[in-house]
Design a protein around this motif. Structure first.
Motif, PDB file in Angstrom:
ATOM      1  N   GLU A   9       6.857  -6.353   3.245  1.00  0.00           N
ATOM      2  CA  GLU A   9       5.858  -6.746   4.316  1.00  0.00           C
ATOM      3  C   GLU A   9       5.579  -8.178   4.339  1.00  0.00           C
ATOM      4  N   LEU A  10       5.347  -8.761   3.182  1.00  0.00           N
ATOM      5  CA  LEU A  10       5.121 -10.207   3.083  1.00  0.00           C
ATOM      6  C   LEU A  10       6.407 -10.973   3.819  1.00  0.00           C
ATOM      7  N   ASP A  11       7.671 -10.694   3.617  1.00  0.00           N
ATOM      8  CA  ASP A  11       8.501 -11.238   4.141  1.00  0.00           C
ATOM      9  C   ASP A  11       8.728 -11.126   5.702  1.00  0.00           C
ATOM     10  N   ASP A  12       8.497  -9.870   6.048  1.00  0.00           N
ATOM     11  CA  ASP A  12       8.459  -9.537   7.423  1.00  0.00           C
ATOM     12  C   ASP A  12       7.265  -8.581   7.945  1.00  0.00           C
ATOM     13  N   PRO A  13       6.076  -9.444   8.169  1.00  0.00           N
ATOM     14  CA  PRO A  13       4.931  -8.665   8.484  1.00  0.00           C
ATOM     15  C   PRO A  13       5.313  -7.981   9.669  1.00  0.00           C
ATOM     16  N   GLN A  14       4.318  -6.791   9.777  1.00  0.00           N
ATOM     17  CA  GLN A  14       4.325  -5.935  11.370  1.00  0.00           C
ATOM     18  C   GLN A  14       3.089  -5.747  11.589  1.00  0.00           C
ATOM     19  N   PRO A  15       2.800  -5.509  12.865  1.00  0.00           N
ATOM     20  CA  PRO A  15       1.459  -5.487  13.465  1.00  0.00           C
ATOM     21  C   PRO A  15       0.378  -4.165  12.841  1.00  0.00           C
ATOM     22  N   VAL A  16      -0.609  -4.445  12.471  1.00  0.00           N
ATOM     23  CA  VAL A  16      -1.522  -3.405  11.977  1.00  0.00           C
ATOM     24  C   VAL A  16      -2.923  -3.412  12.648  1.00  0.00           C
ATOM     25  N   GLY A  17      -3.493  -2.124  13.006  1.00  0.00           N
ATOM     26  CA  GLY A  17      -4.593  -2.095  13.577  1.00  0.00           C
ATOM     27  C   GLY A  17      -5.757  -2.658  12.949  1.00  0.00           C
ATOM     28  N   ASN A  18      -7.045  -2.096  13.341  1.00  0.00           N
ATOM     29  CA  ASN A  18      -8.126  -3.019  12.884  1.00  0.00           C
ATOM     30  C   ASN A  18      -9.413  -1.835  12.808  1.00  0.00           C
ATOM     31  N   ILE A  19     -10.400  -2.232  12.240  1.00  0.00           N
ATOM     32  CA  ILE A  19     -11.690  -1.398  12.450  1.00  0.00           C
ATOM     33  C   ILE A  19     -12.814  -2.185  13.002  1.00  0.00           C
ATOM     34  N   GLU A  20     -13.218  -1.618  14.091  1.00  0.00           N
ATOM     35  CA  GLU A  20     -14.236  -1.949  14.948  1.00  0.00           C
ATOM     36  C   GLU A  20     -15.489  -1.779  14.584  1.00  0.00           C
ATOM     37  N   VAL A  21     -16.462  -2.701  14.657  1.00  0.00           N
ATOM     38  CA  VAL A  21     -17.891  -2.448  14.082  1.00  0.00           C
ATOM     39  C   VAL A  21     -18.507  -2.172  15.294  1.00  0.00           C
ATOM     40  N   ASN A  22     -18.988  -1.029  15.740  1.00  0.00           N
ATOM     41  CA  ASN A  22     -19.577  -0.617  16.920  1.00  0.00           C
ATOM     42  C   ASN A  22     -21.171  -0.591  16.781  1.00  0.00           C
ATOM     43  N   THR A  23     -21.783  -1.341  17.725  1.00  0.00           N
ATOM     44  CA  THR A  23     -23.498  -1.592  17.889  1.00  0.00           C
ATOM     45  C   THR A  23     -23.705  -1.198  19.345  1.00  0.00           C
ATOM     46  N   LYS A  24     -23.017  -0.719  19.946  1.00  0.00           N
ATOM     47  CA  LYS A  24     -23.381  -0.410  21.669  1.00  0.00           C
ATOM     48  C   LYS A  24     -23.050   0.854  21.864  1.00  0.00           C
ATOM     49  N   HIS A  25     -23.518   1.309  22.884  1.00  0.00           N
ATOM     50  CA  HIS A  25     -23.502   2.641  23.640  1.00  0.00           C
ATOM     51  C   HIS A  25     -23.942   2.827  24.881  1.00  0.00           C
ATOM     52  N   VAL A  26     -23.002   2.993  25.971  1.00  0.00           N
ATOM     53  CA  VAL A  26     -23.315   3.097  27.265  1.00  0.00           C
ATOM     54  C   VAL A  26     -23.615   4.355  27.515  1.00  0.00           C
ATOM     55  N   PHE A  79     -20.373   6.126  13.934  1.00  0.00           N
ATOM     56  CA  PHE A  79     -20.649   5.567  15.249  1.00  0.00           C
ATOM     57  C   PHE A  79     -20.565   4.176  14.920  1.00  0.00           C
ATOM     58  N   LEU A  80     -20.855   3.535  13.731  1.00  0.00           N
ATOM     59  CA  LEU A  80     -20.507   2.245  13.424  1.00  0.00           C
ATOM     60  C   LEU A  80     -19.263   1.748  13.025  1.00  0.00           C
ATOM     61  N   PHE A  81     -18.389   2.361  12.564  1.00  0.00           N
ATOM     62  CA  PHE A  81     -16.794   2.039  12.285  1.00  0.00           C
ATOM     63  C   PHE A  81     -16.028   2.980  12.979  1.00  0.00           C
ATOM     64  N   ILE A  82     -15.424   2.488  14.023  1.00  0.00           N
ATOM     65  CA  ILE A  82     -14.068   2.801  14.788  1.00  0.00           C
ATOM     66  C   ILE A  82     -12.890   2.313  14.409  1.00  0.00           C
ATOM     67  N   PRO A  83     -11.962   3.193  13.815  1.00  0.00           N
ATOM     68  CA  PRO A  83     -10.655   2.661  13.270  1.00  0.00           C
ATOM     69  C   PRO A  83      -9.808   2.736  14.436  1.00  0.00           C
ATOM     70  N   HIS A  84      -8.997   1.798  14.628  1.00  0.00           N
ATOM     71  CA  HIS A  84      -7.938   1.827  15.801  1.00  0.00           C
ATOM     72  C   HIS A  84      -6.540   1.384  15.081  1.00  0.00           C
ATOM     73  N   ALA A  85      -5.814   2.495  15.159  1.00  0.00           N
ATOM     74  CA  ALA A  85      -4.161   2.155  14.570  1.00  0.00           C
ATOM     75  C   ALA A  85      -3.547   1.465  15.634  1.00  0.00           C
TER      76      ALA A  85
END
Length: 205
Positions: A9-26, A79-85
Motif C-alpha cells: 500500500e505504501l508503494d501503490d496507495p489506493q483511495p480510502v473513505g473517511n469518517i464524517e463528523v456530523n453536527t447538523k440535521h435538516v 449521529f456524530l460519526f458517519i463512516p463513508h467507504a
C-alpha cells in the motif's frame, strides 16, 4: 490484513473513505413522515434496549440502566460519526475477495460495515430531532441553497445581492478608433505596448 499488504500500500496507495463528523440535521417537514418514522424508531429502540436487558446477568434495574446507557452512547455515536467507504476500492469481485496486495480495501470494507451497524442509531437520532423540531423544542438547520453556498465560499456578507447589478457595454473597436482620432496601428501600439506594429494590419496603407 498483513505487513505485506501494508508495504504494498505504501508503494501503490489506493483511495480510502473517511469518517464524517456530523453536527447538523435538516428536519423533516411532513408530519405524517415524522409519525411513521417515530413508529419505526420506537420499534428499533425497543429492540436496542430489550436485547441487552434480556441477556445481561444482572438484576432487572441494573440491566435497565446498562441498556439505557448503551443505547444512548450508540445513538449519539451514530449521529456524530458517519463512516463513508470508497466503493471503488473494495477488493476483488466487488469486495467478495480480499486484495492481497493492498490494505486499503480492508479499511473500506470496515467503513462500510460500521456504516451499516450505525445506520439504525442514525435513523433513531434523526427521528428524535425531527420530533423535537416539530414540537418546537429544537430548530432545524437550514438547507443551503446554491446562492447561499456561493456567498459562503466567496466570503460575501449576508446582505450580498445581485439584484442591483448593472451591465456595462464596452465600446467597439470602431467607436474607439473614431473617438480617439488615431489609426488602428497607433491604437494597437498604445493598447499592447508594441514598439513596432508592422505585423498588424494598417488601415492607412
Amino acid at each position: 490484513m498483513s505487513l505485506y499488504e501494508y508495504w504494498c500500500e505504501l508503494d501503490d496507495p489506493q483511495p480510502v473513505g473517511n469518517i464524517e463528523v456530523n453536527t447538523k440535521h435538516v428536519a423533516q417537514q411532513s408530519k405524517w413522515v415524522v409519525f411513521f418514522k417515530l413508529i419505526a424508531a420506537s420499534l428499533m429502540t425497543a429492540g436496542l434496549f430489550g436485547v441487552p436487558l434480556y441477556f445481561l446477568p444482572l438484576p432487572v434495574w441494573q440491566s435497565g440502566l446498562v441498556s439505557a446507557g448503551f443505547a444512548m452512547i450508540y445513538i449519539g455515536m451514530a449521529f456524530l460519526f458517519i463512516p463513508h467507504a470508497n466503493t471503488d476500492n473494495m477488493g476483488w469481485l466487488g469486495g467478495m475477495v480480499d486484495d492481497p496486495f493492498h490494505i486499503s480495501d480492508d479499511w473500506n470494507r470496515a467503513l462500510m460495515f460500521y456504516h451499516a451497524v450505525l445506520g439504525p442509531g442514525r435513523f433513531i437520532a434523526g427521528t428524535m430531532l425531527d420530533v423535537a423540531c416539530l414540537l418546537g423544542v429544537a430548530k432545524s438547520d437550514p438547507i443551503a441553497v446554491p446562492d447561499e453556498a456561493y456567498q459562503q465560499s466567496m466570503g460575501y456578507s449576508a446582505n450580498y445581492s445581485t439584484a442591483n447589478a448593472t451591465m456595462t457595454e464596452l465600446p467597439s473597436e470602431q467607436e474607439e478608433l473614431t473617438n480617439s482620432g488615431m489609426s488602428r496601428e497607433e491604437v494597437n501600439q498604445q493598447r499592447y505596448g508594441l514598439s513596432s506594429a508592422r505585423f498588424l494590419i494598417n488601415d492607412d496603407e
